[in-house]
Design a protein around this motif. Structure first.
Motif, PDB file in Angstrom:
ATOM      1  N   ALA A   1       0.793  -1.233   0.000  1.00 46.29           N
ATOM      2  CA  ALA A   1       0.000   0.000   0.000  1.00 46.29           C
ATOM      3  C   ALA A   1       0.827   1.285   0.000  1.00 46.29           C
ATOM      4  O   ALA A   1       0.483   2.215  -0.733  1.00 46.29           O
ATOM      5  N   PRO A   2       1.897   1.386   0.780  1.00 48.97           N
ATOM      6  CA  PRO A   2       2.640   2.653   0.793  1.00 48.97           C
ATOM      7  C   PRO A   2       3.205   3.060  -0.571  1.00 48.97           C
ATOM      8  O   PRO A   2       3.386   4.242  -0.843  1.00 48.97           O
ATOM      9  N   THR A   3       3.451   2.087  -1.428  1.00 58.38           N
ATOM     10  CA  THR A   3       4.011   2.403  -2.746  1.00 58.38           C
ATOM     11  C   THR A   3       2.957   2.417  -3.855  1.00 58.38           C
ATOM     12  O   THR A   3       3.283   2.680  -5.004  1.00 58.38           O
ATOM     13  N   ASP A   4       1.704   2.110  -3.501  1.00 65.00           N
ATOM     14  CA  ASP A   4       0.629   2.043  -4.487  1.00 65.00           C
ATOM     15  C   ASP A   4      -0.554   2.894  -4.005  1.00 65.00           C
ATOM     16  O   ASP A   4      -1.383   2.419  -3.222  1.00 65.00           O
ATOM     17  N   PRO A   5      -0.654   4.133  -4.465  1.00 66.42           N
ATOM     18  CA  PRO A   5      -1.718   5.029  -3.991  1.00 66.42           C
ATOM     19  C   PRO A   5      -3.132   4.492  -4.230  1.00 66.42           C
ATOM     20  O   PRO A   5      -4.016   4.681  -3.395  1.00 66.42           O
ATOM     21  N   GLU A   6      -3.346   3.811  -5.344  1.00 71.62           N
ATOM     22  CA  GLU A   6      -4.670   3.259  -5.621  1.00 71.62           C
ATOM     23  C   GLU A   6      -5.034   2.168  -4.619  1.00 71.62           C
ATOM     24  O   GLU A   6      -6.166   2.098  -4.138  1.00 71.62           O
ATOM     25  N   LEU A   7      -4.058   1.308  -4.313  1.00 71.31           N
ATOM     26  CA  LEU A   7      -4.290   0.254  -3.329  1.00 71.31           C
ATOM     27  C   LEU A   7      -4.538   0.875  -1.954  1.00 71.31           C
ATOM     28  O   LEU A   7      -5.434   0.444  -1.227  1.00 71.31           O
ATOM     29  N   MET A   8      -3.769   1.891  -1.604  1.00 73.74           N
ATOM     30  CA  MET A   8      -3.941   2.569  -0.313  1.00 73.74           C
ATOM     31  C   MET A   8      -5.354   3.139  -0.205  1.00 73.74           C
ATOM     32  O   MET A   8      -6.005   3.000   0.832  1.00 73.74           O
ATOM     33  N   GLU A   9      -5.827   3.756  -1.283  1.00 75.76           N
ATOM     34  CA  GLU A   9      -7.175   4.326  -1.290  1.00 75.76           C
ATOM     35  C   GLU A   9      -8.229   3.225  -1.154  1.00 75.76           C
ATOM     36  O   GLU A   9      -9.202   3.366  -0.411  1.00 75.76           O
ATOM     37  N   ALA A  10      -8.035   2.118  -1.849  1.00 76.73           N
ATOM     38  CA  ALA A  10      -8.987   1.004  -1.781  1.00 76.73           C
ATOM     39  C   ALA A  10      -9.035   0.399  -0.381  1.00 76.73           C
ATOM     40  O   ALA A  10     -10.113   0.065   0.124  1.00 76.73           O
ATOM     41  N   LEU A  11      -7.861   0.270   0.249  1.00 77.29           N
ATOM     42  CA  LEU A  11      -7.807  -0.308   1.590  1.00 77.29           C
ATOM     43  C   LEU A  11      -8.450   0.601   2.633  1.00 77.29           C
ATOM     44  O   LEU A  11      -8.978   0.133   3.637  1.00 77.29           O
TER      45      LEU A  11
END
Length: 128
Positions: A37-47
Motif C-alpha cells: 500500500a505505501p508504494t501504491d496510492p490506488e491500493l492505499m485508497e482502496a484499503l
C-alpha cells in the motif's frame, strides 16, 4: 459419549482447522496488501475505503468475541472447578443416561449465564 456427539465433535474439529487455515490466509493477504500500500496510492485508497474498513472492523469484533469465549471455554473445560470436574468425570465414566442430562443442563445453564453476562457487559466495554 454417543456416536452422534462424537460425529458432531469431529465436525467441529474439522471446521476449526478450516477456519484457522482461512484466518491464516486472510492474515497473509492483508499483510501483503499492507506492505504494498505505501508504494501504491490506488491500493492505499482502496484499503482505506469505508466498506473495506467496516469489513475489517466486523472481523476484528468477531475475533475478539471468539477470543474471549475461547478463554472462558478453556477455563471451564480445563479448570479444577467443581462443575468442570463433575462434567469431565461424567464423560470419563459414561455415566448412566439419567445423570448425564442433568449434568448437561447444569453445565449449559452455567455456560448460558456466563455468556449472557459477558454479552451484557460487552455493550459497555471498549474493544481491545
Amino acid at each position: 459419549m454417543d456416536r452422534e456427539s462424537r460425529d458432531s465433535m469431529e465436525e467441529i474439529h474439522l471446521r476449526i482447522l478450516r477456519v484457522t487455515d482461512d484466518l491464516r490466509m486472510i492474515q497473509r493477504e492483508l499483510n501483503c496488501a499492507a506492505m504494498q500500500a505505501p508504494t501504491d496510492p490506488e491500493l492505499m485508497e482502496a484499503l482505506a475505503d469505508a466498506p473495506e474498513i467496516e469489513t475489517i472492523q466486523v472481523l476484528k469484533s468477531a475475533l475478539d468475541q471468539m477470543r474471549h469465549f475461547l478463554w472462558f471455554y478453556m477455563q471451564v473445560v480445563t479448570s479444577d472447578s467443581e462443575m468442570g470436574e463433575k462434567f469431565r468425570q461424567s464423560l470419563r465414566q459414561d455415566a448412566p443416561a439419567a445423570a448425564v442430562p442433568e449434568m448437561e443442563r447444569q453445565f449449559q445453564s452455567a455456560t448460558d449465564a456466563i455468556m449472557l453476562r459477558y454479552l451484557a457487559d460487552s455493550k459497555f466495554r471498549k474493544p481491545d
